[in-house]
Design a protein around this motif. Structure first.
Motif, mmCIF file in Angstrom:
data_model
loop_
_atom_site.group_PDB
_atom_site.id
_atom_site.type_symbol
_atom_site.label_atom_id
_atom_site.label_comp_id
_atom_site.label_asym_id
_atom_site.label_seq_id
_atom_site.Cartn_x
_atom_site.Cartn_y
_atom_site.Cartn_z
ATOM 1 N N ILE A 1 24.079 44.249 14.371
ATOM 2 C CA ILE A 1 24.451 43.569 12.934
ATOM 3 C C ILE A 1 23.399 43.490 12.107
ATOM 4 C CG2 ILE A 1 25.339 41.369 12.258
ATOM 5 C CD1 ILE A 1 26.776 41.039 14.968
ATOM 6 N N LEU A 2 23.574 43.950 10.720
ATOM 7 C CA LEU A 2 22.568 43.570 9.822
ATOM 8 C C LEU A 2 23.139 42.664 8.990
ATOM 9 C CD1 LEU A 2 19.972 44.684 8.081
ATOM 10 C CD2 LEU A 2 21.670 46.276 6.948
ATOM 11 N N ALA A 3 22.180 41.692 8.530
ATOM 12 C CA ALA A 3 22.544 40.606 7.621
ATOM 13 C C ALA A 3 21.699 40.652 6.560
ATOM 14 C CB ALA A 3 22.408 39.284 8.492
ATOM 15 N N ALA A 4 22.205 40.774 5.460
ATOM 16 C CA ALA A 4 21.418 41.020 4.014
ATOM 17 C C ALA A 4 21.309 39.586 3.639
ATOM 18 C CB ALA A 4 22.118 41.889 3.155
ATOM 19 N N LEU A 5 19.974 39.233 3.338
ATOM 20 C CA LEU A 5 19.398 37.885 2.831
ATOM 21 C C LEU A 5 19.090 37.837 1.497
ATOM 22 C CD1 LEU A 5 17.443 36.583 5.854
ATOM 23 C CD2 LEU A 5 19.922 36.384 5.600
#
Length: 160
Positions: A7-11
């Protein structure tokens, strides 16, 4: 149901960032997944000032780790989340997220927040979430900050 292993979470530092992080860790817990938290600094803001993107990225990474310590500590102690890492880069936000972060990482799911740009600003600068939907080869979840209930910080006291 799809299983998400990466999972890639873009902050982005906006009001929706906490909702993105909490949703990423929740989905990672349910799927025994690894999480990569990614923040891209818009390099156009400092290109003419002689400051390198690497310097800015490292300083921001340390700040993000400090600001998110309670979430990171809890996620790192969760046996269902296989790993948590943070990457900070400088560049064009949407292109850097896709080309320099998502493609090498190979996520099954990208999570980002909604910023609610005005229609005029959207017409000129576009939307990172729209760019992600069109350019990554996996599911994209756009999270609204109001979709996540208030945080009970007492729940995180053991992880500080």
């Amino acid at each position: 149901m799809a299983r998400y292993a990466k999972i890639l979470a873009a902050l982005d530092g906006s009001a929706s960032q906490e909702a993105v992080i909490r949703r990423a860790f929740s989905i990672a817990h349910d799927n025994n997944a690894e999480v990569l938290l990614a923040h891209v600094i818009d390099s156009t803001l400092f290109e003419t000032g002689g400051v390198t993107g690497d310097d800015i990225a490292q300083a921001n990474k340390e700040s993000i780790e400090k600001d998110l310590a309670r979430y990171l500590n809890r996620a790192n102690s969760d046996p269902h989340i296989t790993s948590v890492d943070i990457v900070v880069k400088a560049g064009n936000i949407a292109e850097t997220l896709v080309n320099d972060i998502a493609k090498p990482f190979g996520p099954d799911l990208v999570i980002c927040g909604v910023r609610g740009l005005s229609s005029i600003k959207y017409a000129f600068v576009g939307s990172v979430s729209t760019y992600l939907v069109r350019n990554v080869d996996c599911d994209v979840l756009v999270v609204r900050p109001e979709s996540i209930e208030d945080v009970d910080y007492a729940e995180y006291e053991d992880y500080e």
